[in-house]
Design a protein around this motif. Structure first.
Motif, PDB file in Angstrom:
ATOM      1  N   SER A   1       0.947   2.395  -3.408  1.00 13.16           N
ATOM      2  CA  SER A   1      -0.276   2.308  -4.140  1.00 13.16           C
ATOM      3  C   SER A   1      -0.764   3.952  -4.261  1.00 13.16           C
ATOM      4  O   SER A   1      -0.462   4.566  -3.495  1.00 13.16           O
ATOM      5  CB  SER A   1      -1.429   1.549  -3.546  1.00 13.16           C
ATOM      6  OG  SER A   1      -0.847   0.159  -3.571  1.00 13.16           O
ATOM      7  N   TRP A   2      -1.625   3.969  -4.935  1.00 16.62           N
ATOM      8  CA  TRP A   2      -2.409   5.366  -5.155  1.00 16.62           C
ATOM      9  C   TRP A   2      -3.789   5.219  -4.972  1.00 16.62           C
ATOM     10  O   TRP A   2      -4.623   4.458  -5.493  1.00 16.62           O
ATOM     11  CB  TRP A   2      -2.062   6.112  -6.679  1.00 16.62           C
ATOM     12  CG  TRP A   2      -0.896   6.189  -6.845  1.00 16.62           C
ATOM     13  CD1 TRP A   2       0.054   5.169  -7.857  1.00 16.62           C
ATOM     14  CD2 TRP A   2       0.280   7.119  -6.541  1.00 16.62           C
ATOM     15  NE1 TRP A   2       1.498   5.767  -7.637  1.00 16.62           N
ATOM     16  CE2 TRP A   2       1.709   6.870  -6.914  1.00 16.62           C
ATOM     17  CE3 TRP A   2      -0.001   8.347  -5.619  1.00 16.62           C
ATOM     18  CZ2 TRP A   2       2.663   7.688  -6.578  1.00 16.62           C
ATOM     19  CZ3 TRP A   2       1.151   9.077  -5.436  1.00 16.62           C
ATOM     20  CH2 TRP A   2       2.446   8.772  -5.834  1.00 16.62           C
ATOM     21  N   VAL A   3      -4.208   6.199  -4.084  1.00 21.20           N
ATOM     22  CA  VAL A   3      -5.589   6.389  -3.704  1.00 21.20           C
ATOM     23  C   VAL A   3      -6.279   7.250  -4.863  1.00 21.20           C
ATOM     24  O   VAL A   3      -5.758   8.373  -5.261  1.00 21.20           O
ATOM     25  CB  VAL A   3      -5.807   6.969  -2.295  1.00 21.20           C
ATOM     26  CG1 VAL A   3      -7.273   7.205  -2.138  1.00 21.20           C
ATOM     27  CG2 VAL A   3      -5.259   6.156  -1.303  1.00 21.20           C
TER      28      VAL A   3
ATOM     29  N   ILE B   1      -0.912   5.842   0.423  1.00 20.24           N
ATOM     30  CA  ILE B   1      -1.125   5.651   1.834  1.00 20.24           C
ATOM     31  C   ILE B   1       0.197   5.577   2.641  1.00 20.24           C
ATOM     32  O   ILE B   1       0.994   4.688   2.194  1.00 20.24           O
ATOM     33  CB  ILE B   1      -1.915   4.218   1.695  1.00 20.24           C
ATOM     34  CG1 ILE B   1      -3.338   4.343   1.187  1.00 20.24           C
ATOM     35  CG2 ILE B   1      -1.958   3.637   3.235  1.00 20.24           C
ATOM     36  CD1 ILE B   1      -4.020   3.065   0.867  1.00 20.24           C
TER      37      ILE B   1
ATOM     38  N   LEU C   1       0.934  -1.271  -0.017  1.00 20.29           N
ATOM     39  CA  LEU C   1       0.088  -0.072   0.068  1.00 20.29           C
ATOM     40  C   LEU C   1       0.780   1.202  -0.042  1.00 20.29           C
ATOM     41  O   LEU C   1       0.648   2.438  -0.400  1.00 20.29           O
ATOM     42  CB  LEU C   1      -0.986   0.002   1.170  1.00 20.29           C
ATOM     43  CG  LEU C   1      -2.102  -1.246   0.977  1.00 20.29           C
ATOM     44  CD1 LEU C   1      -3.020  -0.824   2.431  1.00 20.29           C
ATOM     45  CD2 LEU C   1      -2.804  -1.185   0.171  1.00 20.29           C
TER      46      LEU C   1
ATOM     47  N   LEU D   1      -3.530  -0.422  -6.666  1.00 20.42           N
ATOM     48  CA  LEU D   1      -2.878  -1.076  -5.991  1.00 20.42           C
ATOM     49  C   LEU D   1      -1.504  -1.897  -6.544  1.00 20.42           C
ATOM     50  O   LEU D   1      -1.567  -2.107  -7.617  1.00 20.42           O
ATOM     51  CB  LEU D   1      -3.632  -2.372  -5.425  1.00 20.42           C
ATOM     52  CG  LEU D   1      -4.777  -2.222  -4.599  1.00 20.42           C
ATOM     53  CD1 LEU D   1      -5.873  -3.410  -4.892  1.00 20.42           C
ATOM     54  CD2 LEU D   1      -4.390  -2.004  -3.338  1.00 20.42           C
TER      55      LEU D   1
ATOM     56  N   VAL E   1     -12.170   2.720  -0.247  1.00 22.90           N
ATOM     57  CA  VAL E   1     -10.866   3.304  -0.803  1.00 22.90           C
ATOM     58  C   VAL E   1     -10.609   2.808  -2.091  1.00 22.90           C
ATOM     59  O   VAL E   1     -10.583   1.691  -2.323  1.00 22.90           O
ATOM     60  CB  VAL E   1      -9.865   3.140   0.214  1.00 22.90           C
ATOM     61  CG1 VAL E   1      -8.628   3.975  -0.366  1.00 22.90           C
ATOM     62  CG2 VAL E   1     -10.189   3.467   1.551  1.00 22.90           C
ATOM     63  N   GLU E   2     -10.865   3.565  -3.261  1.00 18.01           N
ATOM     64  CA  GLU E   2     -10.373   3.155  -4.821  1.00 18.01           C
ATOM     65  C   GLU E   2      -8.809   3.207  -4.962  1.00 18.01           C
ATOM     66  O   GLU E   2      -8.428   4.437  -4.649  1.00 18.01           O
ATOM     67  CB  GLU E   2     -11.310   3.746  -5.718  1.00 18.01           C
ATOM     68  CG  GLU E   2     -11.168   3.223  -6.980  1.00 18.01           C
ATOM     69  CD  GLU E   2     -11.792   3.939  -7.845  1.00 18.01           C
ATOM     70  OE1 GLU E   2     -11.834   3.461  -9.280  1.00 18.01           O
ATOM     71  OE2 GLU E   2     -12.855   4.739  -7.487  1.00 18.01           O
ATOM     72  N   VAL E   3      -8.328   2.144  -5.159  1.00 11.80           N
ATOM     73  CA  VAL E   3      -6.804   2.412  -5.236  1.00 11.80           C
ATOM     74  C   VAL E   3      -6.056   1.679  -6.508  1.00 11.80           C
ATOM     75  O   VAL E   3      -6.707   0.845  -6.950  1.00 11.80           O
ATOM     76  CB  VAL E   3      -6.071   1.601  -4.000  1.00 11.80           C
ATOM     77  CG1 VAL E   3      -4.845   1.683  -3.814  1.00 11.80           C
ATOM     78  CG2 VAL E   3      -6.975   1.941  -2.691  1.00 11.80           C
TER      79      VAL E   3
ATOM     80  N   TRP F   1     -10.226  -1.974  -4.829  1.00 10.53           N
ATOM     81  CA  TRP F   1     -10.942  -1.382  -3.681  1.00 10.53           C
ATOM     82  C   TRP F   1     -10.296  -1.986  -2.359  1.00 10.53           C
ATOM     83  O   TRP F   1     -10.036  -3.360  -2.545  1.00 10.53           O
ATOM     84  CB  TRP F   1     -12.298  -1.344  -3.899  1.00 10.53           C
ATOM     85  CG  TRP F   1     -12.810  -0.814  -5.131  1.00 10.53           C
ATOM     86  CD1 TRP F   1     -13.420   0.176  -5.406  1.00 10.53           C
ATOM     87  CD2 TRP F   1     -13.191  -1.531  -6.424  1.00 10.53           C
ATOM     88  NE1 TRP F   1     -13.531   0.541  -6.632  1.00 10.53           N
ATOM     89  CE2 TRP F   1     -13.442  -0.663  -7.386  1.00 10.53           C
ATOM     90  CE3 TRP F   1     -12.818  -3.036  -7.044  1.00 10.53           C
ATOM     91  CZ2 TRP F   1     -13.778  -0.903  -8.386  1.00 10.53           C
ATOM     92  CZ3 TRP F   1     -13.202  -3.209  -8.107  1.00 10.53           C
ATOM     93  CH2 TRP F   1     -13.746  -2.436  -8.794  1.00 10.53           C
TER      94      TRP F   1
END
Length: 126
Positions: free
Chosen positions: A18-20, A91, A15, A36, A32-34, A60
């Motif tokens: 990863s990008w939100v 995150i 995470l 990943l 939370v859409e990510v 998600w």
């Protein structure tokens, strides 16, 4: 506090890089859409795309049976990337203690109390 990778289904995602791309709260649900980062141990891992450092897959993190949601230091509005997608940043930390989960990033600090453990899922491709 425990780290997210101790939760079922989270050991094979990373995470911190990863990008939100979205945050959505509705009664008893927080999503939370990510984009990943998948670790090499993830069953859907593939070598990174050209120009990418990691294997990214859209997905998600869903918190269900949410009884309490607190959002502190909400930060700046999301940036918009070159594809037009919202970017809430990464995150920084995701920890938990019993049924209380804490997610921290440039979007602020979100604390969720949920009756079930969160679930990470990937978007299905046709």
């Amino acid at each position: 506090m425990n780290d997210y990778w101790k939760l079922p289904g989270f050991a094979d995602v990373y995470l911190e890089d990863s990008w939100v791309v979205g945050l959505q709260a509705t009664p008893s649900l927080f999503v939370v859409e990510v984009d990943l980062v998948l670790r090499e141990t993830h069953p859907q891992y593939a070598p990174p795309a050209s120009g990418e450092q990691y294997c990214y897959r859209p997905g998600w993190i869903r918190f269900v049976a949410v009884s309490t949601l607190r959002w502190f230091d909400q930060g700046q509005p999301p940036a918009v990337d070159r594809t037009g997608e919202s970017d809430f940043g990464g995150i920084d930390t995701f920890t938990f203690l019993k049924d209380v989960y804490s997610i921290v990033g440039s979007f602020g600090r979100i604390e969720i109390q949920a009756g079930r453990q969160p679930v990470v899922t990937l978007r299905e491709y046709p």
